[in-house]
Design a protein around this motif. Structure first.
Motif, PDB file in Angstrom:
ATOM      1  N   TRP A  81       0.681  -1.360  -0.147  1.00 11.30           N
ATOM      2  CA  TRP A  81       0.060  -0.079  -0.030  1.00 11.30           C
ATOM      3  C   TRP A  81       0.750   1.147   0.100  1.00 11.30           C
ATOM      4  CZ3 TRP A  81      -4.892  -0.533   3.713  1.00 11.30           C
ATOM      5  CH2 TRP A  81      -5.627  -1.640   3.164  1.00 11.30           C
ATOM      6  N   GLY A  83      -0.383   5.214   0.087  1.00  6.47           N
ATOM      7  CA  GLY A  83      -1.655   5.785   0.347  1.00  6.47           C
ATOM      8  C   GLY A  83      -1.883   6.907  -0.968  1.00  6.47           C
ATOM      9  N   GLY A  84      -3.201   6.495  -1.463  1.00  3.70           N
ATOM     10  CA  GLY A  84      -3.835   7.510  -2.499  1.00  3.70           C
ATOM     11  C   GLY A  84      -3.412   7.189  -3.811  1.00  3.70           C
ATOM     12  N   PRO A 100      -5.768   3.117   0.874  1.00  2.00           N
ATOM     13  CA  PRO A 100      -6.319   4.239   1.522  1.00  2.00           C
ATOM     14  C   PRO A 100      -5.278   4.790   2.626  1.00  2.00           C
ATOM     15  CG  PRO A 100      -6.922   1.842   2.592  1.00  2.00           C
ATOM     16  CD  PRO A 100      -6.409   1.820   1.519  1.00  2.00           C
ATOM     17  N   GLN A 101      -4.091   4.145   2.815  1.00  2.00           N
ATOM     18  CA  GLN A 101      -2.935   4.716   3.531  1.00  2.00           C
ATOM     19  C   GLN A 101      -1.487   4.148   3.200  1.00  2.00           C
ATOM     20  OE1 GLN A 101      -4.779   2.242   7.163  1.00  2.00           O
ATOM     21  NE2 GLN A 101      -2.707   3.173   7.952  1.00  2.00           N
ATOM     22  N   ASP A 102      -0.479   4.358   3.614  1.00  2.00           N
ATOM     23  CA  ASP A 102       0.640   3.895   3.470  1.00  2.00           C
ATOM     24  C   ASP A 102       0.965   2.534   4.444  1.00  2.00           C
ATOM     25  OD1 ASP A 102       1.598   5.833   1.673  1.00  2.00           O
ATOM     26  OD2 ASP A 102       2.778   6.896   3.166  1.00  2.00           O
ATOM     27  N   GLU A 107       5.405   4.603   5.071  1.00  2.00           N
ATOM     28  CA  GLU A 107       5.266   5.686   5.775  1.00  2.00           C
ATOM     29  C   GLU A 107       6.669   6.266   6.225  1.00  2.00           C
ATOM     30  OE1 GLU A 107       4.035   5.631  10.192  1.00  2.00           O
ATOM     31  OE2 GLU A 107       2.115   5.748   8.896  1.00  2.00           O
ATOM     32  N   ARG A 235       1.271  -1.453  15.634  1.00  2.00           N
ATOM     33  CA  ARG A 235       0.268  -1.780  14.406  1.00  2.00           C
ATOM     34  C   ARG A 235       0.509  -3.358  13.830  1.00  2.00           C
ATOM     35  NH1 ARG A 235       0.927   3.633  10.953  1.00  2.00           N
ATOM     36  NH2 ARG A 235       2.822   3.507  11.814  1.00  2.00           N
TER      37      ARG A 235
END
Length: 455
Positions: A81, A83-84, A100-102, A107, A235
């Motif tokens: 992923w 994001g965007g 929807p996110q990194d 990140e 996470r």
């Protein structure tokens, strides 16, 4: 095709010093990607988003922020992923998915100043040993477009080898970011499981095996990316802290296993090239003995493959039942097999996986580093799942992958670095494997081995 003038660390230094800008570095990478479209290494670009991200990096620098990867253009595999961005897993089922996110690793890279300039091709669900998908088609070898770079991280590996970017991020659940780098002549690192947090992202068919894997032209850039991404995060419940320090290779107990202790075929050019490399390393003062891991009875890739098939079936069996033609035919076959496995079959594969890990643990109680081939052959024709022959013998479709999957099942760190090439210039690699959690030691050893082999 124009190669980038600098490594990732050199680009970061130039951007930080104001000799160039993140926007200029991004535009140059985007130009190289456009010029190399025929390779099909980068399947998605977003010009506006990339330039906006680069402008943000330049603004952060003007504000006095220090970033170890300032302005470094990167390509990210199409199953991680960002994001965007559209991230598809190479599948028609996810053709319109926007992350929807990194992922945590992305990140951290972006916080360090890296700029995503494209999404790199993968096979569907990263579950095939060549990089070709029903959504985007095949990725081509940068030295010969009639050949495959292998898979599944072929897009990121080709993006680095062709000079589109100095750094790319793949995944590795059975060798996907070691074999393609070996085939195209760059370095690919599979960290210990959990050292780089995994996700947020897609549900993973390779439960407990897949890792985020940096790919670069040399070990120094690999280490820079690894240190940026590594470290525990709440996470990811499997994530872990790297506590040990790097150490040089002097005094390490090093084993060379030319066939990994397995009854497998290896092409002469690879076997001879690895032997010559070991001789050079020994002449440079490294203490290397020939020694094979001792595997439990029945330790083969076939014994552990039900885990992949069952994982794919659990995630995509419903889509297969509705319309198997929407999937890559080879992936559909794996899902069909997965639907047929019993609970006892899957449990048996878990037992085999655990036995492989225990065998490795016993081996590394007496050895610090293991050297093996990364691949038993060079790249093969684009339309084939594997070469017809290896070592003068008829080869199965997975015979090209024999040296990498066991490392994933033991959750160990391993890196592939270039080691030689055949007469036509097609590369192969040396795989260096270390004990679990000793990633920094392994990377320092790989840097020293790489330096010796480049002399």
């Amino acid at each position: 095709m124009t190669r980038p003038a600098h490594s990732a660390r050199e680009i970061a230094a130039d951007v930080a010093a104001g000799r160039t800008s993140a926007i200029e570095a991004a535009k140059a990478a985007l130009g190289r990607i456009e010029a190399a479209r025929a390779l099909n290494a980068v399947v998605t670009v977003d010009l506006e988003r990339t330039l906006a991200d680069a402008a943000t990096v330049d603004a952060r620098l003007r504000a006095g922020e220090i970033m170890p990867l300032a302005g470094v253009p990167i390509v990210v595999k199409d199953n991680i992923w960002v994001g965007g961005w559209r991230v598809t897993q190479g599948s028609r089922l996810f053709a319109d998915f926007v992350a929807p996110q990194d992922a945590i690793a992305i990140e951290r890279l972006r916080k360090a100043g890296a700029v995503v300039v494209g999404i790199g091709a993968t096979s569907e669900f990263a579950s095939k040993g060549v990089t070709a998908s029903p959504l985007f088609g095949p990725t081509r070898h940068p030295l010969d477009p009639a050949l495959t770079p292998g898979g599944s991280s072929g897009g990121p590996a080709v993006a680095v080898a062709a000079g589109l970017v100095p750094l790319a991020i793949g995944t590795d659940a059975g060798g996907s970011s070691r074999r393609p780098p070996a085939h195209v002549g760059v370095a690919g690192f599979k960290p210990s499981h959990g050292v780089i947090p995994y996700g947020p992202g897609f549900a993973e068919p390779f439960f407990g095996l897949s890792v985020i894997a940096p790919i670069a032209t040399d070990v120094v850039d690999i280490a820079l990316a690894f240190k940026t991404m590594a470290g525990a995060d709440r996470r990811d419940p499997d994530s872990a802290i790297i506590a040990q320090e790097a150490s040089d290779i002097a005094g390490h107990r090093i084993a060379f296993s030319p066939r990994f202790g397995l009854d497998v075929a290896v092409d002469d050019v690879v076997a001879n090239g690895l032997s010559a490399a070991i001789a050079r390393l020994s002449a440079a003062g490294l203490r290397i003995s020939q020694r094979d891991p001792v595997w439990p009875a029945g330790a083969t890739e076939d014994a552990i493959m039900p885990l992949q098939h069952a994982g794919l079936a659990a995630l995509h069996g419903e889509a297969f039942r509705k319309d198997p033609t929407v999937l890559d035919p080879d992936i559909a076959k794996q899902i069909e097999r997965g639907l047929s496995w019993s609970g006892a079959d899957v449990a048996g594969a878990l037992v085999a996986s655990a036995a492989i890990a225990k065998a490795f643990a016993a081996f590394f109680s007496e050895i610090d580093l293991l050297l093996t081939p990364t691949v038993p052959c060079v790249a093969w024709p684009l339309a084939q799942l594997g070469p017809d022959m290896i070592g003068g013998k008829a080869a199965s479709q997975r015979a090209h992958a024999v040296f990498t999957p066991f490392v994933n099942h033991a959750r160990l760190p391993a890196i592939s670095i270039p080691c030689g090439a055949d007469r036509s210039g097609l590369p192969f690699g040396l795989q260096i494997v270390g004990p679990r959690g000793q990633d920094l030691m392994l990377l320092e050893a790989a840097r020293e081995i790489e330096a010796i082999l480049r002399m």
